[in-house]
Enzyme design. Structure first.
Site, PDB file in Angstrom:
ATOM      1  N   HIS A 139      -2.714   7.693  -3.065  1.00  0.00           N
ATOM      2  CA  HIS A 139      -4.083   6.582  -3.022  1.00  0.00           C
ATOM      3  C   HIS A 139      -4.475   6.375  -1.543  1.00  0.00           C
ATOM      4  O   HIS A 139      -5.524   6.288  -1.525  1.00  0.00           O
ATOM      5  CB  HIS A 139      -3.391   5.262  -3.684  1.00  0.00           C
ATOM      6  CG  HIS A 139      -4.501   4.263  -3.588  1.00  0.00           C
ATOM      7  ND1 HIS A 139      -5.850   4.226  -4.421  1.00  0.00           N
ATOM      8  CD2 HIS A 139      -4.504   2.797  -3.034  1.00  0.00           C
ATOM      9  CE1 HIS A 139      -6.432   3.074  -4.229  1.00  0.00           C
ATOM     10  NE2 HIS A 139      -5.727   2.379  -2.971  1.00  0.00           N
TER      11      HIS A 139
ATOM     12  N   THR B  36      -1.864   0.602  -5.106  1.00  0.00           N
ATOM     13  CA  THR B  36      -2.073   1.446  -6.175  1.00  0.00           C
ATOM     14  C   THR B  36      -1.004   2.599  -6.165  1.00  0.00           C
ATOM     15  O   THR B  36      -0.962   3.448  -5.219  1.00  0.00           O
ATOM     16  CB  THR B  36      -3.442   1.940  -5.949  1.00  0.00           C
ATOM     17  OG1 THR B  36      -4.218   0.865  -5.912  1.00  0.00           O
ATOM     18  CG2 THR B  36      -3.929   2.712  -7.335  1.00  0.00           C
TER      19      THR B  36
ATOM     20  N   TYR C  69       0.780  -1.226   0.080  1.00  0.00           N
ATOM     21  CA  TYR C  69      -0.021  -0.131  -0.081  1.00  0.00           C
ATOM     22  C   TYR C  69       0.945   1.228   0.084  1.00  0.00           C
ATOM     23  O   TYR C  69       0.719   2.221   0.917  1.00  0.00           O
ATOM     24  CB  TYR C  69      -0.793  -0.225   1.181  1.00  0.00           C
ATOM     25  CG  TYR C  69      -2.062   0.661   1.413  1.00  0.00           C
ATOM     26  CD1 TYR C  69      -2.731   0.639   0.478  1.00  0.00           C
ATOM     27  CD2 TYR C  69      -2.436   1.662   2.700  1.00  0.00           C
ATOM     28  CE1 TYR C  69      -4.340   1.367   0.641  1.00  0.00           C
ATOM     29  CE2 TYR C  69      -3.615   2.356   2.562  1.00  0.00           C
ATOM     30  CZ  TYR C  69      -4.490   2.180   1.573  1.00  0.00           C
ATOM     31  OH  TYR C  69      -5.588   2.784   1.745  1.00  0.00           O
TER      32      TYR C  69
ATOM     33  N   GLU D  59      -0.798  -1.008 -10.472  1.00  0.00           N
ATOM     34  CA  GLU D  59       0.314  -1.511  -9.869  1.00  0.00           C
ATOM     35  C   GLU D  59       1.402  -1.963 -10.311  1.00  0.00           C
ATOM     36  O   GLU D  59       1.530  -2.306 -11.565  1.00  0.00           O
ATOM     37  CB  GLU D  59      -0.147  -2.601  -8.552  1.00  0.00           C
ATOM     38  CG  GLU D  59      -1.241  -2.108  -7.671  1.00  0.00           C
ATOM     39  CD  GLU D  59      -1.742  -3.048  -6.355  1.00  0.00           C
ATOM     40  OE1 GLU D  59      -0.578  -3.769  -6.098  1.00  0.00           O
ATOM     41  OE2 GLU D  59      -2.928  -2.942  -6.033  1.00  0.00           O
TER      42      GLU D  59
ATOM     43  N   ASP E 257      -4.763  -4.958  -9.854  1.00  0.00           N
ATOM     44  CA  ASP E 257      -5.397  -5.613  -8.758  1.00  0.00           C
ATOM     45  C   ASP E 257      -7.095  -5.179  -8.756  1.00  0.00           C
ATOM     46  O   ASP E 257      -7.131  -4.222  -8.034  1.00  0.00           O
ATOM     47  CB  ASP E 257      -4.540  -5.339  -7.464  1.00  0.00           C
ATOM     48  CG  ASP E 257      -5.113  -6.107  -6.255  1.00  0.00           C
ATOM     49  OD1 ASP E 257      -5.733  -7.608  -6.799  1.00  0.00           O
ATOM     50  OD2 ASP E 257      -4.976  -5.853  -5.310  1.00  0.00           O
TER      51      ASP E 257
ATOM     52  N   LYS F 295     -11.158  -8.524  -3.586  1.00  0.00           N
ATOM     53  CA  LYS F 295     -10.079  -8.398  -4.118  1.00  0.00           C
ATOM     54  C   LYS F 295      -9.694  -9.858  -4.964  1.00  0.00           C
ATOM     55  O   LYS F 295      -8.975  -9.770  -5.752  1.00  0.00           O
ATOM     56  CB  LYS F 295      -8.886  -8.023  -3.210  1.00  0.00           C
ATOM     57  CG  LYS F 295      -8.992  -6.650  -2.659  1.00  0.00           C
ATOM     58  CD  LYS F 295      -8.375  -5.566  -3.636  1.00  0.00           C
ATOM     59  CE  LYS F 295      -8.346  -4.312  -3.056  1.00  0.00           C
ATOM     60  NZ  LYS F 295      -7.683  -3.269  -3.504  1.00  0.00           N
TER      61      LYS F 295
END
Lengths: 427, 427
Positions: free
Chosen positions: A131, A357, A126, A198, A230, A250
């Protein structure tokens, strides 16, 4: 990373494979990324290296004696470097191996490209701070960026079984969705289907369970980088994700581009890593002079959306976002490896890290529709007049990435392409 | 599940393997659980079935022609049942195969038992409602049980690379820890190392990506059940887990017992599944008459703690908790399979579901020290006078499980044993 001059990166090098010498190819002889391919009717994957619009079959070329990418990825750095040098020498203009290698070349257009390796465990990080801020604002308005973000490279485990090769399609997921006003959830098709721009970081050398990897050894464990989409079901995610994190929102599909661009090929595109002014420095185990000097990668990326109507019209699609890994990421690849192993966690060859992201600071740099359309509130208008808040059935999303700078040959990542199918119906 | 009479479950059946006929064995002829073993010097795992204190080598007995457990687990239900029948007939008193099978028997004490299969993806659920309540109280006093708990079988992805066979040890993890009063975290050894009493549910038959598994087909995809200890670093977890869930607080090690007890063997121990009065019924995709009638499994479990001093004294350890799957779980195994696939997620043979910590409603039924000692505040006193808030170096934890009821032969799960080593030091 090595700082010695690497002759395989000489920007003047040309290949006897003519398509590798164009200005627009992703795969000049300075790149030499690894992937898996097969011809129609083959059961097993083979190991290949992309060069121009061709793929070199490494076993047919006599460079390896097996077809196991994960085994190749485990090689010690010296062995990897020797293979890269042999490839570069064999593919360059005037090579004595030209005739032998030419027999091991296939057109990429004639083969199927698979996932680049067998993925054991997939972790999604992350690291995109813009983001994280914007998602936080929408999911937790009172508390957008949590206090651990500046200290912990936040990540969670993803699922390997639904990773897909570029070019695949997947069904729009069903799931539990609870509208804000409703008293209870219902099972319904995802209405907020999204992308996530990503990068995929692939582990090569494993570490033993129990043994942390120090920051200055971390990059020895990284084999290469791909593009990674993703796909995310925002409505399913919003209802399920507390307290244990994203799950069915996800794990229905993620798409991986076919070619792992090695850290050797990326050497000319390293950048210093620094924290924004005022932010705390990383804890000592996540900090080093080398990491500060060149921990970041200057990789440019773009997101292309091609709707079903665009495809019918023969139009390749609109670029809806552009971003850059070095600018978007709050943590470096080396920090991710070191943090992931600080508790003794074992990484294996073929394990995948999603970067998270990689949105930049502006609207034009958003790596998800959630950000680009502010949760669907302000749909984007495409060049043919269509609008999108989130993805519709028949939409195809293509990620692209490349590195370019003065004095180095441009290298590319190929493309990461996936298409949304309608909800699955039996029969 | 089948409701036809299964002759392999006849409680009167006796084996020519004498140790399988005692009252105390976990592995009477009615059980026949599957696992992997090897002898000293072997490189490859072999497939075995436990019977009394012996293991039957299935290939040596001529029952299969390979050593790939994951392949065996994919077999269609009819094929699985045929193998079980052959095993039962070959091992029972008076069998014509006795001489041939006897040559394929080894003492369990003479072999190493491994993980029961290759685990692709591991998902950890959270079906223990008493555990979820108490953890919630400690981590989020203002909001212990979140509103989605009654609707969503909450789960998250775990990591396969650090699953360990019973009998393994692991190093106490290091990690970022932030004391409540501190302004920033530090890297330190975990000081709140815990156990989690879980069951491991293993997937047999896969489903295709994109295709949900209806609730009444869900159990066809389950191969068997083991014990599972999901070691947890509570201090690392508390600091890292928001917003994306547990990560390094969990993925340093989890221990799996060697024998997968099949759903066929568990048939006599099914129970009705019902929600507590006042709770909402599950959504229709998670509900069926069969699931209500016998969705639950009556599996009794216990946690034994043996400190280093107890081991020196030759004492086997104290039972510190006892619990029961049917009483602790808010969701059934079938509901977990169906929920996990409702979005099209693909399950593969060998995939593992952790049940989540299976605590009962009382202190004596707590499946973690976090609950048993209320976060370390009220340490437990062991029979030799030692105290424990959380685990100390040298502690060994043993999980045991069994099923017993009038009119059926008692079957057991063997044991799930793991030991805490000090923090790793280089050299």
């Amino acid at each position: 990373m090595t700082t010695a001059f690497d002759p395989t990166l000489d920007p003047q090098l040309q290949s006897w494979v003519a398509s590798a010498n164009t200005d627009t190819t992703d795969f000049p002889i300075q790149n030499l990324p690894f992937g898996r391919f097969r011809q129609p009717g083959d059961a097993a994957w083979r190991i290949g290296v992309a060069v121009g619009d061709q793929v070199l079959d490494l076993r047919a070329a006599g460079l390896i004696d097996h077809g196991d990418m994960n085994r190749l990825m485990q090689a010690a750095p010296a062995e990897r470097r020797a293979l890269r040098t042999a490839l570069s020498e064999g593919l360059r203009e005037g090579s004595a191996q030209q005739a032998a290698y030419a027999r091991a070349l296939l057109a990429q257009a004639d083969v199927a490209l698979g996932l680049p390796c067998e993925v054991g465990d997939y972790t999604d990080f992350y690291v995109g701070i813009h983001h994280a801020m914007e998602v936080g604002r929408q999911f937790r308005p009172e508390n957008p960026l949590l206090p651990n973000y500046a200290w912990v490279p936040i990540g969670y485990h993803g699922r390997s079984s639904t990773l897909q090769a570029s070019g695949s399609a997947f069904h729009r997921p069903m799931g539990q969705i609870k509208p804000a006003q409703a008293s209870q959830p219902e099972l319904a098709p995802c209405a907020r289907l999204d992308i996530e721009l990503e990068l995929g970081l692939f582990i090569g050398q494993p570490n033993a369970q129990g043994e942390p990897v120090p920051i200055d050894e971390a990059e020895q464990h990284l084999f290469g980088i791909t593009l990674f989409n993703d796909w995310s079901a925002r409505d399913i995610q919003a209802w399920e994700y507390q307290p244990l994190g994203p799950f069915l929102g996800k794990n229905f599909a993620s798409t991986v581009s076919p070619w792992m661009v090695t850290l050797e090929a990326l050497a000319p595109f390293r950048r210093p890593f620094a924290r924004p002014v005022g932010d705390p420095e990383p804890l000592p185990y996540l900090d080093s002079a080398d990491n500060r000097a060149h921990g970041a990668f200057d990789i440019q990326m773009e997101v292309v959306l091609q709707t079903a109507r665009m495809a019918q019209d023969g139009y390749a699609g609109d670029v809806i976002a552009e971003s850059n890994f070095a600018e978007a990421a709050y943590w470096t690849a080396a920090q991710l490896v070191t943090h992931h192993t600080v508790n003794g966690c074992a990484l294996r060859a073929g394990d995948l890290f999603g970067s998270g992201t990689l949105s930049g600071a502006t609207k034009a740099q958003c790596g998800s529709l959630l950000e680009l359309t502010t949760g669907g509130k302000y749909p984007i208008t495409l060049s043919n007049g269509e609008q999108r808040g989130f993805l519709e059935d028949g939409d195809t999303v293509i990620l692209r990435g490349w590195c370019a700078r003065e004095g180095a040959r441009r290298i590319g990542f190929g493309e990461c392409r996936g298409t949304v199918l309608p909800v699955f119906t039996k029969g």
